[in-house]
Design an enzyme around this catalytic site. Structure first.
Site, PDB file in Angstrom:
ATOM      1  N   TYR A  57     -79.576  77.339-119.652  1.00 25.84           N
ATOM      2  CA  TYR A  57     -79.258  78.762-120.334  1.00 25.84           C
ATOM      3  C   TYR A  57     -78.136  78.259-121.569  1.00 25.84           C
ATOM      4  O   TYR A  57     -77.214  77.881-121.363  1.00 25.84           O
ATOM      5  CB  TYR A  57     -78.646  79.704-119.400  1.00 25.84           C
ATOM      6  CG  TYR A  57     -79.539  80.156-118.348  1.00 25.84           C
ATOM      7  CD1 TYR A  57     -80.787  80.164-118.298  1.00 25.84           C
ATOM      8  CD2 TYR A  57     -78.988  80.860-117.204  1.00 25.84           C
ATOM      9  CE1 TYR A  57     -81.510  80.502-117.293  1.00 25.84           C
ATOM     10  CE2 TYR A  57     -79.696  81.369-116.361  1.00 25.84           C
ATOM     11  CZ  TYR A  57     -80.936  81.149-116.120  1.00 25.84           C
ATOM     12  OH  TYR A  57     -81.536  81.574-115.196  1.00 25.84           O
ATOM     13  N   HIS A 130     -84.811  74.726-109.818  1.00 25.16           N
ATOM     14  CA  HIS A 130     -85.301  75.453-110.977  1.00 25.16           C
ATOM     15  C   HIS A 130     -86.575  75.202-111.431  1.00 25.16           C
ATOM     16  O   HIS A 130     -86.946  74.237-111.978  1.00 25.16           O
ATOM     17  CB  HIS A 130     -84.339  75.218-112.129  1.00 25.16           C
ATOM     18  CG  HIS A 130     -84.250  76.298-113.094  1.00 25.16           C
ATOM     19  ND1 HIS A 130     -83.553  76.323-114.292  1.00 25.16           N
ATOM     20  CD2 HIS A 130     -84.872  77.610-113.309  1.00 25.16           C
ATOM     21  CE1 HIS A 130     -83.845  77.511-114.876  1.00 25.16           C
ATOM     22  NE2 HIS A 130     -84.666  78.172-114.305  1.00 25.16           N
TER      23      HIS A 130
END
Length: 318
Positions: A57, A130
């Site tokens: 992010y 992830h």
């Protein structure tokens, strides 16, 4: 929302509402430092006591901001999750560079250690692998054993998988001991992919479920021309479905956002919903929507129209 105890593997209670920090990392548009601080403050005041982040992010920006802006005291800090499996490789001048996959134990540890440094913490509550959709052999051989050891060592309290597709996620839950999963975009008023297999499996195994992407990248927040649906411009058919859903909600004077946020929490397997917010105003709006009273008759109308499967209403708690 109705709080309820859940028979899960987690050694802590997972809050029902969480803040997703991809927007604070600059997803779709930049967010300034002051606005990021205001967003986190509003989230804390609004009871969003779970914060989800990831190295990807904003190439570490979201984690660095959390490290600067979240309270350091364990008593005041929210539940925090981050993710692993991808390493950040900055350019020589320090600017963001490559993001590479690394599912080796060394890579998993390096990713977590870097996250802890950015977050200014010695441990996190949840570590997700992830988006490992295309790497099942690496997950079995090195990545899952690595996160198990990190949990055993106390660097994380719980481990799991964070993914956008429910079928591979279900296969991991079936094969491994998984504390918690984060499924994004696959349990919404417009997408029920997680319902037939993943949620019943998690209920049987005691795996906690966190749901993200309840607005399907924006379409269920504002179904207007140009809206995004699952990271792409919404088709005419998807736009029409979202508008029909909004019309049904309007008949009962319920905001569409309220139904979108509360829908996953109807299912007994779901413990938390994570909402990506880029401003204090968005936090305030979403918290209000999460608490907005929704009559049973609306859920039934949405069910008859195909937006809420009947089995979800049967699972409703509270």
């Amino acid at each position: 929302m109705t709080d309820r105890p859940a028979a899960t593997r987690l050694p802590f209670t997972l809050p029902r509402l969480g803040l997703g920090t991809a927007p604070l990392g600059g997803l779709f548009e930049d967010v300034g430092e002051e606005e990021a601080a205001a967003t986190l403050k509003a989230a804390a005041e609004g009871g969003m006591s779970y914060v989800d982040t990831a190295p990807r992010y904003g190439h570490g920006l979201a984690e660095r901001r959390l490290g600067r802006l979240l309270p350091a005291s364990a008593d005041a800090a929210p539940v925090i999750s981050t993710k692993t499996g991808w390493l950040l490789r900055p350019r020589p001048d320090g600017s963001p560079g490559e993001v590479i996959t690394d599912w080796t134990e060394r890579g998993i540890r390096e990713s977590l250690e870097s996250s802890l440094t950015r977050l200014g913490r010695s441990s996190v509550d949840i570590l997700y692998l992830h988006d490992p959709d295309d790497y099942p052999d690496d997950i079995r051989r090195t990545a899952y054993p690595a996160v198990r050891r990190l949990r055993d060592e106390g660097l994380v309290k719980a481990i799991g998988f964070g993914m956008n597709h429910s079928a591979p996620l279900a296969s991991y839950v079936a094969e491994f001991e998984v504390d918690v999963v984060l499924i994004a975009g696959r349990l919404s008023l417009l997408d029920h992919e997680a319902l037939p297999e993943l949620l019943p499996l998690c209920a049987r195994t005691g795996t906690s479920v966190v749901v993200g992407g309840v607005f399907n990248t924006g379409l269920l927040a504002d179904p207007t021309p140009g809206a995004m649906f699952n990271y792409r411009p919404a088709s005419a058919a998807s736009l029409e479905r979202a508008r029909r859903c909004r019309e049904l909600c309007a008949e009962y004077e319920v905001p569409l956002a309220a139904a979108a946020i509360q829908f996953p929490l109807l299912h007994s397997a779901v413990d938390s919903v994570v909402l990506g917010c880029r401003s204090a105003a968005e936090v305030t709006e979403n918290v209000a929507a999460a608490r907005f009273p929704i009559p049973d008759e609306l859920w039934k109308r949405l069910s008859r129209a195909g937006f809420v499967p009947e089995r979800v209403l049967e699972e409703r708690v509270g």
